[in-house]
Design an enzyme around this catalytic site. Structure first.
Site, PDB file in Angstrom:
ATOM      1  CG  ASP A 139      31.693  30.709  40.780  1.00 45.82           C
ATOM      2  OD1 ASP A 139      32.701  31.117  40.178  1.00 45.82           O
ATOM      3  OD2 ASP A 139      31.554  30.789  42.016  1.00 45.82           O
ATOM      4  NE  ARG A 179      40.160  34.396  42.355  1.00 47.23           N
ATOM      5  CZ  ARG A 179      39.590  33.294  42.851  1.00 47.23           C
ATOM      6  NH1 ARG A 179      40.088  32.111  42.568  1.00 47.23           N
ATOM      7  NH2 ARG A 179      38.539  33.381  43.626  1.00 47.23           N
ATOM      8  NE  ARG A 208      39.654  23.775  44.696  1.00 47.88           N
ATOM      9  CZ  ARG A 208      39.653  24.988  44.164  1.00 47.88           C
ATOM     10  NH1 ARG A 208      40.067  25.174  42.949  1.00 47.88           N
ATOM     11  NH2 ARG A 208      39.263  26.023  44.865  1.00 47.88           N
ATOM     12  CG  ASN A 226      32.140  29.480  46.665  1.00 45.74           C
ATOM     13  OD1 ASN A 226      33.076  28.736  46.990  1.00 45.74           O
ATOM     14  ND2 ASN A 226      31.966  29.923  45.424  1.00 45.74           N
ATOM     15  CB  CYS A 270      44.227  30.967  41.042  1.00 43.80           C
ATOM     16  SG  CYS A 270      42.732  31.777  40.577  1.00 43.80           S
TER      17      CYS A 270
HETATM   18  C1  EPZ Z   1      34.432  34.251  45.274  1.00 48.90           C
HETATM   19  O1  EPZ Z   1      35.817  34.445  45.016  1.00 48.90           O
HETATM   20  C2  EPZ Z   1      34.163  32.784  44.991  1.00 48.90           C
HETATM   21  N1  EPZ Z   1      34.981  31.962  45.859  1.00 48.90           N
HETATM   22  C3  EPZ Z   1      34.459  32.467  43.533  1.00 48.90           C
HETATM   23  O2  EPZ Z   1      34.129  31.121  43.288  1.00 48.90           O
HETATM   24  C4  EPZ Z   1      33.593  33.363  42.645  1.00 48.90           C
HETATM   25  O3  EPZ Z   1      33.916  33.143  41.302  1.00 48.90           O
HETATM   26  C5  EPZ Z   1      33.848  34.836  43.002  1.00 48.90           C
HETATM   27  O4  EPZ Z   1      33.622  35.047  44.429  1.00 48.90           O
HETATM   28  C6  EPZ Z   1      32.950  35.791  42.241  1.00 48.90           C
HETATM   29  O5  EPZ Z   1      31.622  35.488  42.478  1.00 48.90           O
HETATM   30  C7  EPZ Z   1      34.567  31.672  47.090  1.00 48.90           C
HETATM   31  O6  EPZ Z   1      33.541  32.133  47.567  1.00 48.90           O
HETATM   32  C8  EPZ Z   1      35.409  30.748  47.882  1.00 48.90           C
HETATM   33  P1  EPZ Z   1      35.950  38.302  44.274  1.00 48.90           P
HETATM   34  P2  EPZ Z   1      36.521  35.802  45.458  1.00 48.90           P
HETATM   35  O7  EPZ Z   1      36.856  38.910  45.279  1.00 48.90           O
HETATM   36  O8  EPZ Z   1      35.879  36.304  46.687  1.00 48.90           O
HETATM   37  C9  EPZ Z   1      38.843  41.218  41.912  1.00 48.90           C
HETATM   38  C10 EPZ Z   1      34.509  28.907  42.608  1.00 48.90           C
HETATM   39  O9  EPZ Z   1      34.640  28.371  41.485  1.00 48.90           O
HETATM   40  N2  EPZ Z   1      39.520  41.554  43.179  1.00 48.90           N
HETATM   41  O10 EPZ Z   1      34.498  38.622  44.358  1.00 48.90           O
HETATM   42  O11 EPZ Z   1      37.962  35.517  45.474  1.00 48.90           O
HETATM   43  C11 EPZ Z   1      39.076  39.781  41.468  1.00 48.90           C
HETATM   44  O12 EPZ Z   1      40.326  39.636  40.853  1.00 48.90           O
HETATM   45  C12 EPZ Z   1      35.195  30.230  42.915  1.00 48.90           C
HETATM   46  O13 EPZ Z   1      33.865  28.409  43.526  1.00 48.90           O
HETATM   47  C13 EPZ Z   1      40.421  42.600  43.166  1.00 48.90           C
HETATM   48  O14 EPZ Z   1      40.667  43.245  42.141  1.00 48.90           O
HETATM   49  O15 EPZ Z   1      36.157  36.728  44.237  1.00 48.90           O
HETATM   50  C14 EPZ Z   1      37.905  39.572  40.543  1.00 48.90           C
HETATM   51  O16 EPZ Z   1      38.191  40.124  39.292  1.00 48.90           O
HETATM   52  C15 EPZ Z   1      36.105  30.683  41.825  1.00 48.90           C
HETATM   53  N3  EPZ Z   1      41.054  42.915  44.344  1.00 48.90           N
HETATM   54  C16 EPZ Z   1      36.795  40.389  41.195  1.00 48.90           C
HETATM   55  O17 EPZ Z   1      37.448  41.287  42.100  1.00 48.90           O
HETATM   56  C17 EPZ Z   1      40.819  42.246  45.496  1.00 48.90           C
HETATM   57  O18 EPZ Z   1      41.437  42.591  46.532  1.00 48.90           O
HETATM   58  C18 EPZ Z   1      35.784  39.586  41.996  1.00 48.90           C
HETATM   59  O19 EPZ Z   1      36.479  38.685  42.842  1.00 48.90           O
HETATM   60  C19 EPZ Z   1      39.867  41.189  45.490  1.00 48.90           C
HETATM   61  C20 EPZ Z   1      39.232  40.878  44.309  1.00 48.90           C
END
Ligand code: EPZ
Length: 430
Positions: free
Chosen positions: A317, A131, A409, A23, A126
């Site tokens: 995670d 998301r 992955r 990540n 997903c």
């Molecule tokens: C990152 O995803 C990681 N992925 C995820 O790891 C990790 O679980 C997540 O951060 C939280 O720590 C990578 O770094 C590639 P977020 P990301 O935006 O950035 C909501 C793994 O297993 N949200 O911080 O996509 C979202 O739905 C993966 O390696 C909105 O509402 O996560 C979630 O509830 C899975 N609107 C929360 O924010 C938006 O526009 C946090 O998601 C964006 C996000």
């Protein structure tokens, strides 16, 4: 389709090298779109998601070579990869590519900042939740971009003369949206201040790399990040930070099976909250000059309650893996998931091994059992699948995990790393 066969019951003893963080590597690779010079990344893990992003970046014009050679090849645990994007040849990120990996949506930041426009497919939902991308849209709109949704794509256009620095406070913490704002703000005119920014170590790693490329970013790692825009970025050499999720996963595996393992090349400061939870469960964890040592010699696994939260809280995670550990505790524990609304798919599979778990909304109640028994189980997402592997290591008899492409992955050479420590894990191809 490959499956993983585990014969459980062995303690883990030895040394496990920790890879570069998936990540962190993904946004760092995407940052290579921001300069016409070469960005060299060291310690890049060899993972399916990294290979997928290499294909996506190639579509935009990034030339990639590993350790100076043009062909990709297996270079052991630590690879140095060179990324060069002389010109962006395509500002469209198509559905076929973005739908395979959500992080590829993040190319929207560099494409918009460098070329003034981008057409990027919406990533869609997903397995772990809906998301959405509203925070990306709001943040980039604050920098002056016009964001239109058309046929499943976002058409993003910067004002004439480029993005304009602004103050924007996220209503919710998002790692990905913070990454994108860092990249967009780095090349915007004037100052950008991001409030309620994600504080994850991967955000700090991206900011450090962008600064090495000539950006002016301060405050990464706190909830307010300030970016003084610059007109261009240059190449740099940067080492991907160690994978804190891989670290926590193996630490939990040792806490569950018992044994004595040194996790080499990692840093306890990246995951203090998770390590503290593991300590409270009864394992001893100490920092060594080059990593972390995890020991559990007999004794019960104590029940520990956790709630997932953005950094520095307990990472979502690692939630599934901690649940696996708690299935063998001596009492009742509770795990509350606050980041993703559907991240409990491992519950039914753990139950197949004999775990006793009940769900009430976003909280799981885990009643520890004396023993787990091996069974066929199915991986549903990356972290859920590794929780099944951990549980399989501690279960009696054979556990067969199917759909292991999820594991590939995000876990580099999982079988090899575990077998080096006395586990019996093998990949079976149909
Ligand atoms: C990152 O995803 C990681 N992925 C995820 O790891 C990790 O679980 C997540 O951060 C939280 O720590 C990578 O770094 C590639 P977020 P990301 O935006 O950035 C909501 C793994 O297993 N949200 O911080 O996509 C979202 O739905 C993966 O390696 C909105 O509402 O996560 C979630 O509830 C899975 N609107 C929360 O924010 C938006 O526009 C946090 O998601 C964006 C996000």
């Amino acid at each position: 389709m490959d499956r993983i066969r585990i014969i459980g019951g062995n303690e883990l003893k030895g040394v496990i090298p920790i890879s570069g963080a998936k990540n962190a590597a993904l946004p760092l690779m995407i940052a290579s779109l921001m300069t016409s010079d070469t960005l060299t990344l060291e310690n890049v893990p060899h993972l399916a998601d990294v290979e997928q992003l290499i294909r996506i970046l190639g579509n935009h014009g990034v030339d990639i070579s590993v350790n100076g050679r043009r062909e990709r090849q297996d270079e052991g645990y630590s690879r140095t990869v060179h990324f060069t994007c002389r010109t962006i040849v395509d500002t469209t990120a198509p559905y076929e590519l973005v739908s395979k990996m959500r992080a590829s949506f993040w190319v929207i930041g560099p494409l918009l900042a460098r070329e003034g426009h981008a057409r990027v497919s919406l990533p869609g939902g997903c397995a772990i939740g809906t998301r959405p991308v509203d925070l990306f849209i709001e943040g980039l709109t604050a920098l002056g971009a016009t964001m239109e949704i058309d046929g499943g794509y976002i058409n993003a256009t910067a004002p004439k003369g480029g993005l304009i620095g602004a103050r924007y406070t996220f209503p919710k913490v998002s790692v990905g949206a913070t990454h994108v704002m860092l990249m967009a703000g780095a090349l915007a005119r004037g100052t950008t201040v991001i409030g309620n920014a994600a504080r994850e170590p991967e955000v700090v790693d991206l900011a450090n790399c962008l600064n090495a490329m000539g950006a002016k970013i301060s405050g990464a790692g706190t909830s307010t990040i300030t970016i003084e825009g610059v007109t261009s970025l240059s190449g740099a050499r940067h080492r991907v930070l160690p994978d804190r999720i891989e670290t926590g996963t193996y630490a939990m595996a040792v806490a569950m099976t018992g044994g004595d393992v040194t996790l080499e090349g990692t840093d306890a400061a990246l995951l203090e909250t998770a390590l503290e939870a593991i300590r409270r469960s009864g394992a001893e964890i100490t920092s060594t000059p080059t990593g972390i040592r995890v020991v559990r010699n007999g004794g019960v696994i104590k029940p520990v309650d956790i709630v997932t939260d953005p950094f520095p809280g307990f990472p979502t995670d690692l939630q599934a893996q901690f649940m696996a550990l708690m299935t063998r505790s001596s009492g009742v524990s509770h795990i509350t998931e606050t980041i993703f609304e559907n991240r409990f798919m491992h519950v039914q599979e753990l139950a197949r091994l004999g775990a006793k778990i009940s769900l009430n909304g976003q909280t799981a109640k885990i009643e520890g059992v004396q023993r787990l028994r091996g069974a066929p189980v199915m991986a549903t997402d990356l972290r859920a699948s590794v929780s099944l592997v951990i549980a399989g290591l501690a279960a009696e008899g054979e556990t067969m995990v199917s759909r292991v492409y999820h594991l590939d992955r995000g876990f580099e050479r999982l079988e090899e790393k575990l077998n080096r420590c006395g586990a019996v894990v093998e990949r079976v191809s149909d």
